[in-house]
Scaffold this motif. Structure first.
Motif, short mmCIF file in Angstrom:
data_model
loop_
_atom_site.label_atom_id
_atom_site.label_comp_id
_atom_site.label_asym_id
_atom_site.label_seq_id
_atom_site.Cartn_x
_atom_site.Cartn_y
_atom_site.Cartn_z
N PRO A 27 0.82 -1.22 0.00
CA PRO A 27 0.00 0.00 0.00
C PRO A 27 0.85 1.27 0.00
N LYS A 28 0.33 2.31 -0.61
CA LYS A 28 1.05 3.58 -0.70
C LYS A 28 1.38 4.16 0.68
N LEU A 34 7.29 0.59 6.09
CA LEU A 34 7.63 -0.81 5.86
C LEU A 34 8.32 -1.04 4.52
N THR A 35 7.80 -0.47 3.47
CA THR A 35 8.38 -0.67 2.14
C THR A 35 9.83 -0.17 2.12
N GLU A 85 2.14 -10.54 8.47
CA GLU A 85 1.09 -10.25 9.45
C GLU A 85 0.15 -9.13 8.98
N CYS A 86 0.69 -8.20 8.22
CA CYS A 86 -0.14 -7.12 7.66
C CYS A 86 -0.90 -7.57 6.41
N GLU A 87 -0.69 -8.81 6.02
CA GLU A 87 -1.32 -9.42 4.85
C GLU A 87 -0.95 -8.73 3.55
N TYR A 88 0.31 -8.27 3.47
CA TYR A 88 0.81 -7.69 2.24
C TYR A 88 1.44 -8.76 1.36
#
Length: 122
Positions: A27-28, A34-35, A85-88
């Motif tokens: 996500p943006k 995180l990214t 865990e963040c479902e990414y």
């Protein structure tokens, strides 16, 4: 030998590129957290291996840069866990990247334990 010929460098570079491709879909709102974190830590693994190899005339520096690389590899594993865990990322992607990262860790450890095989003088 060039640092690019080291198996640990090649594998760690591959892992960082896999992570880069996977994180393109994050996500943006994660771009500056995180990214950014997972991309930087994964890239630091290969960068520190390259630096260690260039420092092989200085055994303590060689060891220090490799332990930095190992630490960055461990940090990458933490960010992978958060990504899961963040479902990414899916379980399959997580375990694939984790397996690759663990292999890199073993290669780094081999370099730490066998410095003379990499041109370090005792």
């Amino acid at each position: 030998m060039r640092f690019q010929d080291l198996l640990a460098y090649q594998k760690s570079f591959m892992v960082a590129m896999k992570i880069f491709r996977v994180t393109k879909s994050f996500p943006k709102e994660e771009i500056y957290s995180l990214t950014d974190q997972i991309r930087r830590s994964s890239r630091s693994v290969s960068a520190n291996i390259a630096e260690a190899y260039r420092k092989r005339d200085y055994p303590k520096h060689f060891h220090s840069k490799l332990t930095d690389s190992d630490a960055e590899n461990s940090e990458t594993q933490v960010w992978l866990a958060y990504s899961l865990e963040c479902e990414y990322i899916t379980n399959e992607i997580y375990f694939d990247l984790l397996k690759d990262s663990e292999e890199v860790g073993k290669l780094i450890n081999y370099m730490i334990l066998n410095p003379t095989k990499f041109g370090v003088k005792e």
